[in-house]
Design an enzyme around this catalytic site. Structure first.
Site, PDB file in Angstrom:
ATOM      1  N   ASP A  11       0.798  -1.227  -0.072  1.00 28.29           N
ATOM      2  CA  ASP A  11       0.081   0.086   0.126  1.00 28.29           C
ATOM      3  C   ASP A  11       0.746   1.167  -0.003  1.00 28.29           C
ATOM      4  O   ASP A  11       1.632   1.336   0.994  1.00 28.29           O
ATOM      5  CB  ASP A  11      -0.908  -0.061   1.317  1.00 28.29           C
ATOM      6  CG  ASP A  11      -1.779   1.172   1.491  1.00 28.29           C
ATOM      7  OD1 ASP A  11      -1.465   2.207   0.773  1.00 28.29           O
ATOM      8  OD2 ASP A  11      -2.686   1.368   2.343  1.00 28.29           O
ATOM      9  N   ILE A  12       0.656   1.996  -0.997  1.00 27.38           N
ATOM     10  CA  ILE A  12       1.583   3.370  -1.164  1.00 27.38           C
ATOM     11  C   ILE A  12       1.530   4.177   0.148  1.00 27.38           C
ATOM     12  O   ILE A  12       2.455   4.849   0.623  1.00 27.38           O
ATOM     13  CB  ILE A  12       1.626   3.855  -2.240  1.00 27.38           C
ATOM     14  CG1 ILE A  12       2.630   5.052  -2.682  1.00 27.38           C
ATOM     15  CG2 ILE A  12       0.246   4.826  -2.521  1.00 27.38           C
ATOM     16  CD1 ILE A  12       2.753   5.514  -3.990  1.00 27.38           C
ATOM     17  N   ASP A  35      -5.682   7.449  -4.856  1.00 20.29           N
ATOM     18  CA  ASP A  35      -6.265   8.918  -4.350  1.00 20.29           C
ATOM     19  C   ASP A  35      -7.112   8.737  -3.272  1.00 20.29           C
ATOM     20  O   ASP A  35      -6.754   9.783  -2.373  1.00 20.29           O
ATOM     21  CB  ASP A  35      -7.106   9.408  -5.745  1.00 20.29           C
ATOM     22  CG  ASP A  35      -7.415  10.829  -5.681  1.00 20.29           C
ATOM     23  OD1 ASP A  35      -6.634  11.437  -4.775  1.00 20.29           O
ATOM     24  OD2 ASP A  35      -8.000  11.308  -6.483  1.00 20.29           O
ATOM     25  N   TYR A 127      -8.828   3.619 -14.457  1.00 21.84           N
ATOM     26  CA  TYR A 127      -8.566   4.159 -15.559  1.00 21.84           C
ATOM     27  C   TYR A 127      -7.967   2.780 -16.717  1.00 21.84           C
ATOM     28  O   TYR A 127      -7.968   3.142 -17.780  1.00 21.84           O
ATOM     29  CB  TYR A 127      -7.490   4.991 -15.688  1.00 21.84           C
ATOM     30  CG  TYR A 127      -7.980   6.352 -15.262  1.00 21.84           C
ATOM     31  CD1 TYR A 127      -9.314   6.839 -14.929  1.00 21.84           C
ATOM     32  CD2 TYR A 127      -7.054   7.467 -15.258  1.00 21.84           C
ATOM     33  CE1 TYR A 127      -9.612   7.893 -14.533  1.00 21.84           C
ATOM     34  CE2 TYR A 127      -7.503   8.791 -14.649  1.00 21.84           C
ATOM     35  CZ  TYR A 127      -8.948   9.002 -14.363  1.00 21.84           C
ATOM     36  OH  TYR A 127      -9.251  10.250 -13.839  1.00 21.84           O
TER      37      TYR A 127
HETATM   38  N1  AR6 Z   1      -1.359   1.529  -2.883  1.00 21.90           N
HETATM   39  C1  AR6 Z   1      -0.768   1.227  -4.029  1.00 21.90           C
HETATM   40  N2  AR6 Z   1      -1.566   0.817  -4.934  1.00 21.90           N
HETATM   41  C2  AR6 Z   1      -2.938   0.845  -5.011  1.00 21.90           C
HETATM   42  C3  AR6 Z   1      -3.431   1.212  -4.011  1.00 21.90           C
HETATM   43  C4  AR6 Z   1      -2.786   1.560  -2.773  1.00 21.90           C
HETATM   44  N3  AR6 Z   1      -3.333   2.112  -1.738  1.00 21.90           N
HETATM   45  N4  AR6 Z   1      -4.870   1.250  -4.306  1.00 21.90           N
HETATM   46  C5  AR6 Z   1      -4.944   0.777  -5.482  1.00 21.90           C
HETATM   47  N5  AR6 Z   1      -3.516   0.615  -5.989  1.00 21.90           N
HETATM   48  P1  AR6 Z   1      -6.267   3.640  -9.449  1.00 21.90           P
HETATM   49  P2  AR6 Z   1      -5.993   5.234 -11.979  1.00 21.90           P
HETATM   50  C6  AR6 Z   1      -3.368   0.060  -7.495  1.00 21.90           C
HETATM   51  O1  AR6 Z   1      -7.560   3.316  -9.662  1.00 21.90           O
HETATM   52  O2  AR6 Z   1      -6.319   3.822 -12.626  1.00 21.90           O
HETATM   53  C7  AR6 Z   1      -9.246   7.401  -8.669  1.00 21.90           C
HETATM   54  O3  AR6 Z   1     -10.585   7.626  -8.369  1.00 21.90           O
HETATM   55  C8  AR6 Z   1      -4.491  -0.175  -8.324  1.00 21.90           C
HETATM   56  O4  AR6 Z   1      -4.607  -1.592  -8.052  1.00 21.90           O
HETATM   57  O5  AR6 Z   1      -5.847   4.368  -7.969  1.00 21.90           O
HETATM   58  O6  AR6 Z   1      -4.772   5.834 -12.204  1.00 21.90           O
HETATM   59  C9  AR6 Z   1      -8.807   8.794  -9.205  1.00 21.90           C
HETATM   60  O7  AR6 Z   1      -9.542   9.939  -8.567  1.00 21.90           O
HETATM   61  C10 AR6 Z   1      -3.835  -0.235  -9.662  1.00 21.90           C
HETATM   62  O8  AR6 Z   1      -3.067  -1.005 -10.079  1.00 21.90           O
HETATM   63  O9  AR6 Z   1      -5.621   4.923 -10.505  1.00 21.90           O
HETATM   64  C11 AR6 Z   1      -8.960   8.897 -10.667  1.00 21.90           C
HETATM   65  O10 AR6 Z   1     -10.270   9.480 -10.979  1.00 21.90           O
HETATM   66  C12 AR6 Z   1      -3.055   1.291  -9.384  1.00 21.90           C
HETATM   67  O11 AR6 Z   1      -3.108   1.462  -7.943  1.00 21.90           O
HETATM   68  C13 AR6 Z   1      -8.778   7.441 -11.021  1.00 21.90           C
HETATM   69  O12 AR6 Z   1      -8.943   6.678  -9.996  1.00 21.90           O
HETATM   70  C14 AR6 Z   1      -3.752   2.554  -9.961  1.00 21.90           C
HETATM   71  O13 AR6 Z   1      -5.234   2.499  -9.710  1.00 21.90           O
HETATM   72  C15 AR6 Z   1      -7.607   7.212 -11.669  1.00 21.90           C
HETATM   73  O14 AR6 Z   1      -7.265   5.920 -11.969  1.00 21.90           O
END
Ligand code: AR6
Length: 177
Positions: A11-12, A35, A127
């Protein structure tokens, strides 16, 4: 010495780094995934600065592919760097925008004097960017940025949420030497 690229599964928001990168959307006002987790754990100071950015430089929001920094609030970091990944498209190649997220985030980090930077796998969640392709683009963009400025950073860490994401980045790193 060129910065190291490292991989961690987790988890980041639990990471310690000078800068943590947020996979934001252009509103800068929060969302799900990374986010949501960053704002939940980092507390309200991050959102307050995001609102201030919307009221000043980014009235129309942060454009896709760009990056901007705020406080990291209660996170174990000095800064959060917000970047907006492209939504994946089957009909349009948006790879340059995804690469730009990594490049611009590293530029902002270097401007702030950050030496260690942690990234999530931008665009691979909400996304919908396919993991293998996103990993290749991410590794190449970071490699290129580090090669262009070898002394600026000490470590760039990819923080991958699950095993599949970790494996995709491991493979991309191995393939790109
Ligand atoms: N730590 C590390 N990685 C994570 C975590 C975490 N806590 N939570 C999810 N991931 P995403 P996007 C992974 O959806 O695709 C938001 O609503 C997840 O499994 O966070 O760029 C924003 O407000 C995936 O592999 O970002 C935007 O509207 C990666 O992080 C939209 O989502 C990115 O998933 C951005 O979408």
């Amino acid at each position: 010495m060129t910065a190291r690229i490292t991989l961690v599964q987790g988890d980041i928001t639990r990471q310690r780094a000078d800068a943590l990168v947020n996979a934001a959307n252009s509103s800068l006002l929060g969302g799900g995934g990374v986010d949501g987790a960053i704002h939940r754990r980092g507390g309200p100071d991050i959102l307050a600065e995001c609102r201030a950015l919307r009221a000043s430089h980014y009235g129309k929001g942060l454009p896709t592919g760009q990056a901007v920094a705020t406080t990291a609030g209660r996170l174990d970091a000095d800064h959060v760097i917000h970047t907006v990944g492209p939504v994946w498209s089957a009909t349009e190649d948006r790879s340059a925008l995804l690469a730009s997220c990594y490049r611009e985030s590293l530029r902002v980090a270097a401007d702030l004097g950050a030496r260690t930077v942690a990234f999530p796998a931008i665009s691979t969640g909400v996304y919908r960017w396919p993991l293998d392709d996103a990993a290749r683009i991410a590794v190449r963009a970071v490699r290129d940025a580090l090669a262009a400025a070898p002394d600026l950073l000490a470590e760039v860490r990819f923080v991958l949420f699950d095993e599949a994401a970790y494996a995709a980045f491991e493979e991309a790193l191995a393939a790109q030497g």
